[in-house]
Scaffold this motif. Structure first.
Motif, PDB file in Angstrom:
ATOM      1  N   ASP A  41      -9.058  -1.621  -6.614  1.00  0.00           N
ATOM      2  CA  ASP A  41      -8.433  -1.613  -5.370  1.00  0.00           C
ATOM      3  C   ASP A  41      -7.242  -0.270  -5.184  1.00  0.00           C
ATOM      4  O   ASP A  41      -7.001  -0.004  -4.032  1.00  0.00           O
ATOM      5  CB  ASP A  41      -7.574  -2.756  -4.803  1.00  0.00           C
ATOM      6  CG  ASP A  41      -6.425  -3.289  -5.772  1.00  0.00           C
ATOM      7  OD1 ASP A  41      -6.560  -4.241  -6.669  1.00  0.00           O
ATOM      8  OD2 ASP A  41      -5.498  -2.417  -5.713  1.00  0.00           O
ATOM      9  N   PHE A  42      -6.996   0.372  -6.361  1.00  0.00           N
ATOM     10  CA  PHE A  42      -6.511   1.590  -6.335  1.00  0.00           C
ATOM     11  C   PHE A  42      -6.751   2.468  -7.331  1.00  0.00           C
ATOM     12  O   PHE A  42      -7.358   2.027  -8.260  1.00  0.00           O
ATOM     13  CB  PHE A  42      -4.777   1.419  -6.029  1.00  0.00           C
ATOM     14  CG  PHE A  42      -4.295   0.983  -7.200  1.00  0.00           C
ATOM     15  CD1 PHE A  42      -3.970   1.923  -8.342  1.00  0.00           C
ATOM     16  CD2 PHE A  42      -3.833  -0.318  -7.683  1.00  0.00           C
ATOM     17  CE1 PHE A  42      -3.270   1.465  -9.568  1.00  0.00           C
ATOM     18  CE2 PHE A  42      -3.323  -0.735  -8.903  1.00  0.00           C
ATOM     19  CZ  PHE A  42      -2.865   0.320  -9.689  1.00  0.00           C
ATOM     20  N   ARG A  66       2.871   1.526  -3.260  1.00  0.00           N
ATOM     21  CA  ARG A  66       1.845   2.184  -4.619  1.00  0.00           C
ATOM     22  C   ARG A  66       1.483   3.507  -4.322  1.00  0.00           C
ATOM     23  O   ARG A  66       1.191   4.307  -5.426  1.00  0.00           O
ATOM     24  CB  ARG A  66       0.857   1.208  -4.610  1.00  0.00           C
ATOM     25  CG  ARG A  66       1.198  -0.172  -5.209  1.00  0.00           C
ATOM     26  CD  ARG A  66      -0.147  -0.813  -5.494  1.00  0.00           C
ATOM     27  NE  ARG A  66       0.183  -2.310  -5.630  1.00  0.00           N
ATOM     28  CZ  ARG A  66      -0.190  -3.089  -6.643  1.00  0.00           C
ATOM     29  NH1 ARG A  66      -0.866  -2.577  -7.614  1.00  0.00           N
ATOM     30  NH2 ARG A  66      -0.089  -4.401  -6.697  1.00  0.00           N
ATOM     31  N   THR A  67       1.719   4.306  -3.334  1.00  0.00           N
ATOM     32  CA  THR A  67       1.342   5.446  -3.258  1.00  0.00           C
ATOM     33  C   THR A  67       2.055   6.570  -2.789  1.00  0.00           C
ATOM     34  O   THR A  67       2.103   7.944  -2.920  1.00  0.00           O
ATOM     35  CB  THR A  67       0.099   5.811  -1.873  1.00  0.00           C
ATOM     36  OG1 THR A  67       0.715   5.025  -0.727  1.00  0.00           O
ATOM     37  CG2 THR A  67      -0.956   4.944  -2.474  1.00  0.00           C
ATOM     38  N   ILE A 113      -5.380   3.971  -2.236  1.00  0.00           N
ATOM     39  CA  ILE A 113      -5.465   2.516  -2.379  1.00  0.00           C
ATOM     40  C   ILE A 113      -6.187   2.089  -0.862  1.00  0.00           C
ATOM     41  O   ILE A 113      -6.204   2.608  -0.017  1.00  0.00           O
ATOM     42  CB  ILE A 113      -3.936   1.857  -2.297  1.00  0.00           C
ATOM     43  CG1 ILE A 113      -4.030   0.369  -2.554  1.00  0.00           C
ATOM     44  CG2 ILE A 113      -3.063   2.279  -0.982  1.00  0.00           C
ATOM     45  CD1 ILE A 113      -2.694  -0.272  -2.957  1.00  0.00           C
ATOM     46  N   MET A 154       1.021  -1.314  -0.136  1.00  0.00           N
ATOM     47  CA  MET A 154       0.151  -0.041   0.135  1.00  0.00           C
ATOM     48  C   MET A 154       0.756   1.323   0.162  1.00  0.00           C
ATOM     49  O   MET A 154       0.571   2.241  -0.842  1.00  0.00           O
ATOM     50  CB  MET A 154      -0.883   0.119   1.274  1.00  0.00           C
ATOM     51  CG  MET A 154      -2.038  -0.931   1.124  1.00  0.00           C
ATOM     52  SD  MET A 154      -3.145  -1.300   2.694  1.00  0.00           S
ATOM     53  CE  MET A 154      -4.140   0.401   2.136  1.00  0.00           C
ATOM     54  N   SER A 206       2.242   1.439 -10.124  1.00  0.00           N
ATOM     55  CA  SER A 206       0.993   0.668 -10.177  1.00  0.00           C
ATOM     56  C   SER A 206       1.399  -0.921 -10.143  1.00  0.00           C
ATOM     57  O   SER A 206       0.455  -1.815  -9.551  1.00  0.00           O
ATOM     58  CB  SER A 206       0.228   0.773 -11.581  1.00  0.00           C
ATOM     59  OG  SER A 206       0.798   0.245 -12.747  1.00  0.00           O
TER      60      SER A 206
END
Length: 369
Positions: A355-356, A140-141, A179, A137, A330
């Protein structure tokens, strides 16, 4: 203080807690690690007044005590010592002897009483999450966190903790990353965690199946993972109402192969530098995606096909790095781009679910009003 401990354990512990040590400070003790020996354990603490990292290792405690040693010097010494057992003996006059085999150093320690007390956070148990889930998580952010100190709330990630779910949000005014995962939570709380804290957490978390315990309140967050405890002050301020900026409609839907798109953008980016910037001009057509760019260094035209597209063909300007980051972080093979016109934020989603969500703002071409 008089202790003996394993070099490998000590070196790893020093490296871990050093991430919370200020390397240059007008207060010398903040450049040090607090070593506290008692019972059968040696506890090491790094603290920069905003974040602390604490860990404990097994040690033979011949004489309990606590001292502060310069983190950079201590790390360099221990890493260069021969393998095996290391002894640390601190005399009352502040002289500390560090020895392994025939290698011996004598350095000056600082009084433990000068080391600032860690705050009593009062943080309450909030959730327990698998390391692999939390790492994914954050990975990815985190790229979308703002570097602009004028908006401190956006220099961290928003954790929206609700019964049954954890949502992490990052944004910098040009892109947005959201996400969400299903997680059992005991609290309902929204907190903004500094990016630095999360970067250091990523470095010291254990294996994917290990647990990370998160305690929080309105002022502090405490992560417990892999034998380490990280305490951090939270960022105060108002985080953008991110849900309001997500486009609800789309006029164009395009499915792209991420690697092919990344390769094409990277080729077009060869003529873009920090000094010579121009947006990519990307045309999403019925059968192909065409990428154009022109700077004083030259001009490039590239394309790839086939692509799956429904809706209206559209041409959009993008900052090359912002679009590349979204595609790379991603970790998807294929992504969906939902477009609502040349000046509307572009939504990027994984092909197999939601989911994101990523948003990337388009760049207005200079010849447009």
């Amino acid at each position: 203080m008089n202790i003996v401990c394993d070099k490998t354990l000590l070196s790893a512990a020093i490296d871990g807690v050093s991430k919370a040590v200020t390397m240059r400070s007008s207060i010398p003790v903040l450049e040090g690690i607090l070593l506290k020996a008692e019972g059968f354990q040696l506890t090491l603490t790094g603290y920069d007044l905003e974040m602390s990292i604490v860990t404990t290792i097994e040690a033979n405690i011949k004489e309990p005590g606590e001292i502060v040693l310069n983190a950079k010097l201590l790390s360099s010494m221990i890493s260069r010592m021969p393998a095996g057992q290391i002894s640390i003996v601190a005399a009352d006059n502040g002289k500390t002897t560090i020895q392994s085999g025939v290698a011996q150093f004598e350095i000056q320690s600082m009084p433990a009483t000068d080391f600032p007390d860690l705050p009593n956070t009062g943080a309450e148990q909030t959730l327990i999450i698998k390391t692999g889930v939390l790492r994914d998580m954050i990975d990815r952010t985190l790229y979308a966190v703002s570097q602009d100190e004028k908006k401190p709330a956006h220099t961290g990630e928003l954790f929206v903790i609700e019964p049954g779910s954890l949502t992490i949000v990052a944004l910098d005014g040009y892109r947005l990353a959201i996400i969400q995962r299903a997680v059992e939570c005991t609290r309902d709380i929204r907190i903004i965690i500094p990016a630095k804290t999360l970067q250091e957490l990523l470095k010291i978390m254990g294996g994917a199946d290990d647990d990370v315990k998160i305690d929080a309140n309105r002022r502090y967050v405490v992560f417990t993972s892999n034998g380490y405890t990280i305490m951090s002050r939270l960022i105060e301020g108002d985080f953008l109402n991110y849900e309001s900026v997500i486009p609800k409609d789309k006029k164009t839907r395009v499915v792209v192969d991420c690697k092919t798109f990344i390769d094409t953008i990277e080729r077009a980016s060869l003529i873009i530098t920090e000094r010579l910037k121009n947006p990519l001009r990307i045309n999403f057509g019925e059968e192909r995606v065409t990428v154009r760019c022109q700077t004083p260094l030259g001009k490039v035209v590239d394309e790839f096909s086939p692509v799956e597209m429904t809706g209206d063909p559209v041409e959009i300007g993008f900052n090359n790095r912002y679009l590349l980051d979204a595609l790379r972080y991603s970790k998807c093979e294929r992504m969906v781009l939902e477009i609502n016109g040349p000046l509307s934020p572009v939504k990027l989603l994984p092909e197999d679910g939601k989911d994101f969500i990523y948003l990337v703002l388009p760049v207005r071409f200079k010849n447009e009003g």
